[in-house]
Design an enzyme around this catalytic site. Structure first.
Site, mmCIF file in Angstrom:
data_model
loop_
_atom_site.group_PDB
_atom_site.id
_atom_site.type_symbol
_atom_site.label_atom_id
_atom_site.label_comp_id
_atom_site.label_asym_id
_atom_site.label_seq_id
_atom_site.Cartn_x
_atom_site.Cartn_y
_atom_site.Cartn_z
ATOM 1 N N GLU A 1 22.610 9.311 3.306
ATOM 2 C CA GLU A 1 22.429 7.862 3.408
ATOM 3 C C GLU A 1 22.500 7.222 2.020
ATOM 4 O OE1 GLU A 1 18.969 6.811 5.626
ATOM 5 O OE2 GLU A 1 19.477 8.129 7.312
ATOM 6 N N ASP B 1 9.696 -1.598 13.541
ATOM 7 C CA ASP B 1 9.713 -0.256 14.095
ATOM 8 C C ASP B 1 10.100 -0.382 15.561
ATOM 9 O OD1 ASP B 1 9.005 1.166 11.824
ATOM 10 O OD2 ASP B 1 6.853 0.915 12.179
ATOM 11 N N ARG C 1 -3.278 10.597 1.386
ATOM 12 C CA ARG C 1 -4.071 11.313 2.384
ATOM 13 C C ARG C 1 -4.634 12.583 1.747
ATOM 14 N NH1 ARG C 1 0.011 10.922 7.596
ATOM 15 N NH2 ARG C 1 0.305 8.656 7.536
ATOM 16 N N ARG D 1 0.853 -1.186 0.000
ATOM 17 C CA ARG D 1 0.000 0.000 0.000
ATOM 18 C C ARG D 1 0.890 1.237 0.000
ATOM 19 N NH1 ARG D 1 -0.810 1.850 5.394
ATOM 20 N NH2 ARG D 1 -2.797 2.783 4.790
ATOM 21 N N ARG E 1 18.510 10.038 1.207
ATOM 22 C CA ARG E 1 18.025 11.155 2.020
ATOM 23 C C ARG E 1 19.169 11.806 2.769
ATOM 24 N NH1 ARG E 1 14.475 8.372 6.941
ATOM 25 N NH2 ARG E 1 16.124 7.054 7.800
ATOM 26 N N ARG F 1 19.709 -5.640 2.909
ATOM 27 C CA ARG F 1 20.178 -4.374 2.365
ATOM 28 C C ARG F 1 20.852 -3.626 3.507
ATOM 29 N NH1 ARG F 1 21.098 -3.227 -2.619
ATOM 30 N NH2 ARG F 1 20.406 -1.053 -2.440
ATOM 31 N N TYR G 1 11.946 -6.757 9.819
ATOM 32 C CA TYR G 1 12.136 -5.346 10.122
ATOM 33 C C TYR G 1 11.124 -4.907 11.174
ATOM 34 C CZ TYR G 1 12.543 -0.343 9.861
ATOM 35 O OH TYR G 1 12.732 0.963 10.211
#
Length: 364
Positions: free
Chosen positions: A297, A347, A176, A172, A277, A246, A345
């Site tokens: 990065e 958060d 917004r 997804r 970034r 990665r 991964y």
């Protein structure tokens, strides 16, 4: 009688939270880490009075009330709101994709106008079942948003064309239709006012901590159980093969100016710009120092000796991980956890949640 109840391999978030819970339960913990500092990838280093996120930006956010209450026992959070921007050629866009983005891109003012353009572009493409990431993204956001803000950034992240990446990587892409630049929709968000290391120190208080110490079987023999947060394939000597990751390399410099880019996080979405970034660290804590520190990065393929960041959770690697996971089930005295131990991964709040749940199961 073993000297320790738990040997915890890794002084990052998962290991430190587990250590805190077990120490509070009266258990003896030895925490080791091969690095020279605590905190794992949330480690910060002070440069010019600025808390520099050495392993990339870590912005805490959660909707889990128990996790939020837990972390607030050990630190105070500021009111930083993550509102990154994206640079494509000479154009600047707000992220996440919202009405500010669409207004800048097409000159529209209302959600209805933006939706009509996006839906029209998607309809023109007539994509059925997406065969790759490119088709998946185009079907979700249309041509303009994909070409300017998704394609180049994603190809840099993964090191290959979007047309060669599997569709499932992007399930997804949130659109917004409000003028809201808050990247996260979680209830709570912020940065520890004293930095992450101060929080980790409190989590590890009461545990024996040894830095610059790699895992060795003789250390495990001193404990009733081992909590292993390193790479699960490394634990087993890569006997079934290496899992793929990665990685990211950082180019950090101190600049003799007060404000370099005006925002903590600026993404560069053009494929020809080699970095993804630029982070200007002082803005995380609303710094007013006379100098500033920025980090660029650069994504790269992981090789042995490099820090593994992002598991490549494609079908091939997932099958390999499942074989390692089957091996792990035969070792009741070893708990594999965290990003590397679980090949997943996380958060930050999810890593804490997993550690709290594992500790609760142990205490039972």
């Amino acid at each position: 009688m073993k000297k320790y109840d738990y040997l915890i391999v890794g002084a990052g978030l998962y290991g430190s939270v587990f250590a805190r819970q077990m120490t509070d339960a009266g258990k003896r913990c030895l925490v080791i880490d091969r690095r020279s500092h605590i905190g794992g990838n949330v480690h910060c280093e002070g440069i010019e009075g600025i808390q520099v996120h050495k392993y990339g930006a870590h912005i805490f956010h959660t909707s889990d009330p128990e996790v939020w209450a837990f972390v607030n026992r050990f630190t105070e959070f500021n009111n930083y709101i993550n509102s990154p921007i994206a640079v494509y050629k000479d154009e600047v866009y707000n992220l996440p994709f919202n009405m500010n983005t669409f207004s800048r891109m097409w000159g529209v003012k209302t959600p209805a106008e933006a939706k009509a353009i996006i839906e029209g572009q998607i309809a023109e493409l007539s994509i059925g079942e997406p065969r790759n990431l490119e088709e998946q993204a185009l079907k979700l956001v249309g041509r303009d948003v994909y070409e300017k803000l998704v394609k180049g950034y994603t190809e840099k992240q993964w090191g290959r064309p979007c047309s060669e990446l599997p569709a499932f990587i992007i399930r997804r892409l949130p659109l917004r239709f409000t003028y809201n630049n808050n990247y996260f929709s979680d209830r709570w968000q912020g940065i520890p006012v004293d930095g992450y290391d101060a929080m980790i120190e409190k989590l590890l208080d009461g545990s024996e901590v040894r830095l610059k110490t790699a895992f060795r079987p003789e250390l495990a023999e001193q404990a009733e159980k081992t909590v292993y947060t390193g790479s699960i394939d490394e634990y087993y000597g890569y006997r079934l093969g290496r899992l793929e990751y990665r990685t990211v390399t950082f180019e950090t410099e101190t600049l003799d100016c007060e404000n370099f880019q005006g925002n903590a996080v600026v993404n560069y979405t053009e494929r020809d710009v080699p970095y993804t970034r630029v982070i200007e660290h002082k803005h995380f804590l609303f710094g007013t120092q006379p100098k500033t520190v920025v980090s660029r990065e650069y994504p790269a393929e992981w090789r042995p000796g490099m820090e593994p960041y992002y598991p490549v959770n494609d079908e091939k690697n997932q099958r390999l991980y499942e074989r390692y996971s089957a091996l792990a089930k035969s070792e009741p005295n070893v708990i594999f956890g965290g990003r590397l131990g679980s090949y997943k991964y996380y958060d930050m709040d999810k890593a804490i949640r997993a550690a709290l749940d594992t500790a609760a199961a142990e205490i039972k």
